[in-house]
Design an enzyme around this catalytic site. Structure first.
Site, short mmCIF file in Angstrom:
data_model
loop_
_atom_site.label_atom_id
_atom_site.label_comp_id
_atom_site.label_asym_id
_atom_site.label_seq_id
_atom_site.Cartn_x
_atom_site.Cartn_y
_atom_site.Cartn_z
N LYS A 91 -6.22 -4.90 3.01
CA LYS A 91 -7.23 -4.27 2.13
C LYS A 91 -8.32 -3.61 2.98
CE LYS A 91 -10.15 -5.64 -1.80
NZ LYS A 91 -10.56 -6.79 -2.64
N SER B 112 -9.94 -6.08 -7.48
CA SER B 112 -10.11 -4.91 -6.67
C SER B 112 -9.01 -4.69 -5.61
CB SER B 112 -11.47 -5.00 -5.95
OG SER B 112 -11.54 -6.16 -5.16
N SER C 294 -9.91 -10.94 -7.57
CA SER C 294 -9.33 -9.70 -7.05
C SER C 294 -8.01 -9.83 -6.32
CB SER C 294 -10.33 -9.02 -6.12
OG SER C 294 -11.27 -8.33 -6.89
N1 GLN Z 1 -13.58 -8.02 -11.18
C1 GLN Z 1 -14.51 -8.79 -10.44
C2 GLN Z 1 -15.71 -7.95 -10.06
O1 GLN Z 1 -15.71 -6.82 -10.41
C3 GLN Z 1 -13.85 -9.43 -9.27
C4 GLN Z 1 -13.90 -8.63 -8.04
C5 GLN Z 1 -13.43 -9.38 -6.83
O2 GLN Z 1 -12.87 -10.47 -6.91
N2 GLN Z 1 -13.70 -8.79 -5.69
O3 GLN Z 1 -16.62 -8.38 -9.45
#
Ligand code: GLN
Length: 481
Positions: free
Chosen positions: A74, A149, A173
């Site tokens: 990532k 994400s 994410s």
């Molecule tokens: N959807 C969550 C957020 O927008 C999780 C994001 C994540 O785990 N990085 O913060």
């Protein structure tokens, strides 16, 4: 050959069915063919990949299960000499001078880096639509999102553009994109994988985790990245398990809790029935299902967003065009330099969260919002503790629905509430694994998660493996090198 799992590649490389360079070239060919449409990669590192593969083929690198196998990372995990953008204009040209801990680990195993993957900007989002560069498509239905994400990594693995991916979690994410793409994703116990070199979103929750095609693959990758690192002050010094040991032991007598709050309200019928069917399969395999309660579930999203926005507003203060990040071209004063650099560098969602975070930390609101959120965080941790007195692991859905249609920015709150089943795990710091459990609406993948107490990853892998391999001859797995 690119359809194979990590474990199958390991066996094939060992038996010299193909070389690492041949395999790497196959993946690169697939990326060349498909990635313009899929949008999984921000950067493809063909030369680095080929030279790592050649090293392996010459017998130069350490032979472990992951040696010579192509993967991706990532784009918020630092890779020395390779652009690490965090999906943001702010870091569009950032080339880290060092490797993250997990990258050091994988390099020392002789892993082959194919490239860096798309993500919501600074890991803020659930769809990959918040990336400054591109929208990644869902590998099953290109009119839908891959989740986020870490959606780029998941989409790439599902479409055979890499054997496995490293993602990061702050609130789901890894698990949610794994679930939207029909893959396995692990969110490890907080402190078990070093955050050194992971660009911070909300440091008290951030954690790196693997996304793979199979449960065994996931355990193999976790074995490689887990461990103490003194450069991360929250890294836990302990002896970590070999997660593949005992993976085939099954679930006879295992007490699995089904918290009723996870199956009421937000959940759609297709997801609910897929997860309930999986629960019945566990019962058939000899596990005991127990009805339990998790009363603070509904408080989790607001608690999560209060804490993460607060931490993000502080973590992202360093991107000011002077110390780090994009610098505006024209400005007349230092204030204007800050304002223009941050205004141009950050996208909408990031700005929204920085503003919300600054507000909840400000003198007048600190007690009312931030402190209150910390109190509820302890309550959520307490709910888990109580539950793990009644059962050994919890079975729950990952997301209330299957993958959303692209274009969700019209309904921003949907994404926040869509995190309801994942974020409490991060708030409590416990581990959870997301695994596929059938399909729902329009044949889209559905994922379920198994949640356990701190450092119970081995148990989670064992339970996940039992479900994944129900009725299959699993004695093909031999992890001895
Ligand atoms: N959807 C969550 C957020 O927008 C999780 C994001 C994540 O785990 N990085 O913060």
């Amino acid at each position: 050959m690119i359809k194979k799992s990590v474990y199958e590649h390991y066996k094939a490389l060992k038996n010299k069915e193909y070389s690492s360079l041949e395999l790497t070239n196959e993946y690169l060919k697939e990326i060349g063919k498909k990635d313009e449409e899929l949008g999984a990669y921000i950067t493809v590192t063909s030369d680095i990949a080929r030279s790592a593969a050649e090293e392996f083929d010459k017998g130069k690198c350490r032979k472990t299960i992951l040696s010579g196998i192509p993967m991706n990372i990532k784009d918020n995990i630092c890779t020395k000499g390779v652009k690490t953008t965090c999906g943001s204009r702010m870091l569009e040209d950032f080339i880290p001078p060092y490797d993250a801990f997990v990258v050091e680990k994988l390099k020392s195993e002789g892993a082959v880096l194919l490239g860096k993957t798309n993500m919501d900007e600074f890991a803020m989002g659930s769809t990959c639509e918040n990336s400054a560069f591109k929208i990644t498509k869902n590998p099953v239905d290109s009119s839908r999102v891959p989740g986020g994400s870490s959606g780029g990594g998941a989409a790439a693995v599902a479409k055979n553009e890499a054997a496995y991916a490293l993602g990061s979690e702050t609130g789901g994410s890894v698990r949610q994109p794994a679930s939207f793409c029909g893959l396995v994703g692990m969110k490890p116990t907080y402190g078990s994988v070093s955050r050194y070199g992971l660009v911070a979103y909300a440091s008290s929750l951030d954690q790196i985790g693997p996304i793979t095609k199979t449960v065994a693959d996931n355990a193999i990758v976790m074995n490689a990245i887990v461990g103490h690192d003194k450069r991360d002050s929250t890294s836990v010094l302990r002896k970590y398990d070999d997660f593949t040991v005992g993976i085939k032991k099954g679930v006879k007598g295992l007490k699995i809790g089904l918290p009723k709050e996870f199956f009421d309200g937000a959940i759609s019928d297709d997801v609910k029935s897929a997860v309930m069917n999986a629960a019945k399969e566990y019962e058939k395999m000899g596990a005991e299902l127990i009805d339990v309660s998790f009363p603070s579930l509904n408080l989790a999203p607001s608690t999560y967003y209060t804490i993460t926005c607060a931490e993000a507003s502080s973590n992202l203060a360093r991107y000011d065009g002077i110390r780090f990040g994009h610098r505006a071209e024209k400005y007349n004063s230092i204030d204007e330099l800050y304002k223009k650099s941050r205004g141009e560098g950050f996208g909408q969602e990031v700005k929204k969260r920085i503003m919300a975070g600054t507000m909840v930390l400000s003198a007048g609101y600190h007690n009312e919002y931030y402190k209150k959120a910390l109190t509820i965080k302890s309550k959520i941790t307490g709910d888990f503790k109580k539950l793990f007195g009644e059962c050994q692991i919890i079975l729950a859905p990952v997301s209330p629905t299957v993958a959303y249609k692209i274009g969700g920015e019209k309904e921003p709150l949907r994404d926040y509430f869509g995190d309801i089943y994942t974020v409490s795990v991060n708030l409590a710091g416990v581990p959870a694994i997301s695994i596929p459990c059938g399909t729902g609406e329009d044949g889209m993948p559905v994922g379920m998660q198994l949640i356990g107490p701190h450092f119970s990853e081995s148990l989670l892998y064992r339970a996940a493996f039992a479900y994944e391999n129900m009725g299959k001859a699993v004695d093909i797995y031999d992890f001895s090198i």
